[in-house]
Motif scaffolding. Structure first.
Motif, PDB file in Angstrom:
ATOM      1  N   TRP A  22      -0.993  -6.046 -14.175  1.00 13.70           N
ATOM      2  CA  TRP A  22      -2.048  -5.749 -13.201  1.00 13.70           C
ATOM      3  C   TRP A  22      -2.893  -6.971 -12.873  1.00 13.70           C
ATOM      4  N   GLU A  23      -2.623  -8.069 -13.523  1.00 13.94           N
ATOM      5  CA  GLU A  23      -3.365  -9.308 -13.274  1.00 13.94           C
ATOM      6  C   GLU A  23      -2.418 -10.390 -12.808  1.00 13.94           C
ATOM      7  N   PRO A  24      -2.704 -11.076 -11.758  1.00 11.38           N
ATOM      8  CA  PRO A  24      -3.825 -10.839 -10.856  1.00 11.38           C
ATOM      9  C   PRO A  24      -3.567  -9.594 -10.007  1.00 11.38           C
ATOM     10  N   PRO A  25      -4.632  -8.963  -9.563  1.00  7.32           N
ATOM     11  CA  PRO A  25      -4.454  -7.785  -8.718  1.00  7.32           C
ATOM     12  C   PRO A  25      -3.727  -8.162  -7.424  1.00  7.32           C
ATOM     13  N   TRP A  26      -2.892  -7.264  -6.927  1.00  6.92           N
ATOM     14  CA  TRP A  26      -2.161  -7.504  -5.687  1.00  6.92           C
ATOM     15  C   TRP A  26      -3.130  -7.503  -4.520  1.00  6.92           C
ATOM     16  N   THR A  27      -2.912  -8.419  -3.574  1.00 11.06           N
ATOM     17  CA  THR A  27      -3.675  -8.459  -2.324  1.00 11.06           C
ATOM     18  C   THR A  27      -2.707  -8.661  -1.172  1.00 11.06           C
ATOM     19  N   ARG A  28      -3.156  -8.409   0.024  1.00 16.62           N
ATOM     20  CA  ARG A  28      -2.323  -8.576   1.220  1.00 16.62           C
ATOM     21  C   ARG A  28      -1.797 -10.004   1.376  1.00 16.62           C
ATOM     22  N   GLU A  29      -2.544 -10.953   0.880  1.00 18.57           N
ATOM     23  CA  GLU A  29      -2.155 -12.354   1.003  1.00 18.57           C
ATOM     24  C   GLU A  29      -0.867 -12.664   0.244  1.00 18.57           C
ATOM     25  N   MET A  30      -0.458 -11.798  -0.651  1.00 23.58           N
ATOM     26  CA  MET A  30       0.758 -12.009  -1.439  1.00 23.58           C
ATOM     27  C   MET A  30       2.020 -11.638  -0.664  1.00 23.58           C
ATOM     28  N   MET A  31       1.855 -10.979   0.473  1.00 23.78           N
ATOM     29  CA  MET A  31       3.003 -10.587   1.289  1.00 23.78           C
ATOM     30  C   MET A  31       3.602 -11.798   1.987  1.00 23.78           C
ATOM     31  N   TYR A  56      12.032  -0.268  -1.773  1.00 23.67           N
ATOM     32  CA  TYR A  56      10.824  -0.204  -0.957  1.00 23.67           C
ATOM     33  C   TYR A  56       9.667   0.444  -1.703  1.00 23.67           C
ATOM     34  N   ASP A  57       8.481  -0.072  -1.434  1.00 23.22           N
ATOM     35  CA  ASP A  57       7.267   0.531  -1.956  1.00 23.22           C
ATOM     36  C   ASP A  57       7.179   1.956  -1.403  1.00 23.22           C
ATOM     37  N   PRO A  58       6.819   2.923  -2.229  1.00 22.83           N
ATOM     38  CA  PRO A  58       6.805   4.308  -1.760  1.00 22.83           C
ATOM     39  C   PRO A  58       5.734   4.606  -0.717  1.00 22.83           C
ATOM     40  N   GLU A  59       4.735   3.741  -0.598  1.00 20.08           N
ATOM     41  CA  GLU A  59       3.651   4.021   0.344  1.00 20.08           C
ATOM     42  C   GLU A  59       3.598   3.058   1.521  1.00 20.08           C
ATOM     43  N   ILE A  60       4.259   1.921   1.412  1.00 21.84           N
ATOM     44  CA  ILE A  60       4.257   0.914   2.470  1.00 21.84           C
ATOM     45  C   ILE A  60       5.712   0.626   2.815  1.00 21.84           C
ATOM     46  N   PRO A  61       6.099   0.697   4.072  1.00 23.12           N
ATOM     47  CA  PRO A  61       7.508   0.539   4.436  1.00 23.12           C
ATOM     48  C   PRO A  61       8.000  -0.913   4.417  1.00 23.12           C
ATOM     49  N   VAL A  62       7.798  -1.585   3.280  1.00 20.99           N
ATOM     50  CA  VAL A  62       8.236  -2.972   3.103  1.00 20.99           C
ATOM     51  C   VAL A  62       8.846  -3.075   1.711  1.00 20.99           C
ATOM     52  N   ASN A  63       9.883  -3.899   1.581  1.00 21.59           N
ATOM     53  CA  ASN A  63      10.527  -4.048   0.271  1.00 21.59           C
ATOM     54  C   ASN A  63       9.588  -4.747  -0.710  1.00 21.59           C
ATOM     55  N   ILE A  64       9.813  -4.500  -1.975  1.00 25.33           N
ATOM     56  CA  ILE A  64       8.894  -4.982  -3.016  1.00 25.33           C
ATOM     57  C   ILE A  64       8.893  -6.498  -3.148  1.00 25.33           C
ATOM     58  N   TYR A  65       9.987  -7.161  -2.769  1.00 24.88           N
ATOM     59  CA  TYR A  65      10.031  -8.629  -2.883  1.00 24.88           C
ATOM     60  C   TYR A  65       9.144  -9.263  -1.809  1.00 24.88           C
ATOM     61  N   ASP A  66       9.336  -8.854  -0.548  1.00 29.94           N
ATOM     62  CA  ASP A  66       8.533  -9.423   0.535  1.00 29.94           C
ATOM     63  C   ASP A  66       7.090  -8.929   0.507  1.00 29.94           C
ATOM     64  N   LEU A  67       6.879  -7.799  -0.118  1.00 29.68           N
ATOM     65  CA  LEU A  67       5.519  -7.280  -0.268  1.00 29.68           C
ATOM     66  C   LEU A  67       4.718  -8.122  -1.263  1.00 29.68           C
ATOM     67  N   GLY A  68       5.419  -8.897  -2.080  1.00 26.48           N
ATOM     68  CA  GLY A  68       4.735  -9.760  -3.050  1.00 26.48           C
ATOM     69  C   GLY A  68       4.468  -9.083  -4.371  1.00 26.48           C
ATOM     70  N   LEU A  69       5.199  -8.010  -4.663  1.00 29.30           N
ATOM     71  CA  LEU A  69       4.980  -7.296  -5.918  1.00 29.30           C
ATOM     72  C   LEU A  69       5.694  -7.945  -7.098  1.00 29.30           C
ATOM     73  N   ILE A  70       6.643  -8.841  -6.834  1.00 30.47           N
ATOM     74  CA  ILE A  70       7.351  -9.544  -7.901  1.00 30.47           C
ATOM     75  C   ILE A  70       6.600 -10.839  -8.187  1.00 30.47           C
ATOM     76  N   SER A  75      -1.379  -0.630  -6.230  1.00 28.77           N
ATOM     77  CA  SER A  75      -2.539   0.043  -6.802  1.00 28.77           C
ATOM     78  C   SER A  75      -2.162   0.676  -8.135  1.00 28.77           C
ATOM     79  N   ALA A  76      -3.089   0.661  -9.055  1.00 26.22           N
ATOM     80  CA  ALA A  76      -2.847   1.325 -10.344  1.00 26.22           C
ATOM     81  C   ALA A  76      -2.748   2.839 -10.161  1.00 26.22           C
ATOM     82  N   ALA A  77      -3.263   3.335  -9.047  1.00 24.70           N
ATOM     83  CA  ALA A  77      -3.204   4.767  -8.757  1.00 24.70           C
ATOM     84  C   ALA A  77      -1.926   5.145  -8.012  1.00 24.70           C
ATOM     85  N   CYS A  78      -0.994   4.225  -7.905  1.00 24.10           N
ATOM     86  CA  CYS A  78       0.279   4.485  -7.222  1.00 24.10           C
ATOM     87  C   CYS A  78       0.938   5.705  -7.866  1.00 24.10           C
ATOM     88  N   PRO A  79       1.420   6.650  -7.068  1.00 28.94           N
ATOM     89  CA  PRO A  79       1.984   7.875  -7.633  1.00 28.94           C
ATOM     90  C   PRO A  79       3.253   7.655  -8.470  1.00 28.94           C
TER      91      PRO A  79
END
Length: 128
Positions: free
Chosen positions: A108-117, A43-57, A76-80
């Motif tokens: 970091w390219e393309p930047p992540w957006t909500r539409e990727m979820m 899970y993403d440390p700041e959003i309670p959704v897994n990284i696959y469904d969040l669109g981070l992969i 975010s690049a500022a992710c802790p």
């Protein structure tokens, strides 16, 4: 034996020895599904959704040798956990039976957006 060790050994061996040294083939589709299942437990440390469904992969490449290459981003690049999170993902994927080696590239390219979820992720977050 990692894929890179195998390639190094392949350079040193002749044709017959190479065939004997080749790692066994893996059912790529089954292994890919197992990797996706594991990614859905991270899970993403700041959003309670897994990284696959969040669109981070962004890319998942599973080879018959069991090597897995991932391209992923963060929200975010500022992710802790930006410095350590790719290693966490790599370790989790390395733990999947049949995976001989996992490599994670943070991009970091393309930047992540909500539409990727995924639709399921948007529904879980009340965005539908």
């Amino acid at each position: 034996m990692s894929v890179f060790d195998w390639l190094k050994k392949a350079e040193q061996l002749g044709e017959q020895e190479l065939a004997q040294a080749r790692p066994p083939a893996t059912d790529v589709q089954a292994l890919e599904q197992q990797v996706i299942q594991v990614l859905r437990t991270i899970y993403d440390p700041e959003i309670p959704v897994n990284i696959y469904d969040l669109g981070l992969i962004y890319a998942l490449d599973v080879q018959a040798s069991g090597a897995v290459m991932l391209r992923m981003t963060l929200t975010s690049a500022a992710c802790p956990v930006a410095q350590t999170f790719p290693d966490t993902v790599e370790c989790a994927v390395n733990g999947v039976p049949g995976v001989t080696e996992a490599r994670v590239e943070l991009v970091w390219e393309p930047p992540w957006t909500r539409e990727m979820m995924s639709e399921a992720a948007r529904l879980e977050l009340g965005m539908l």
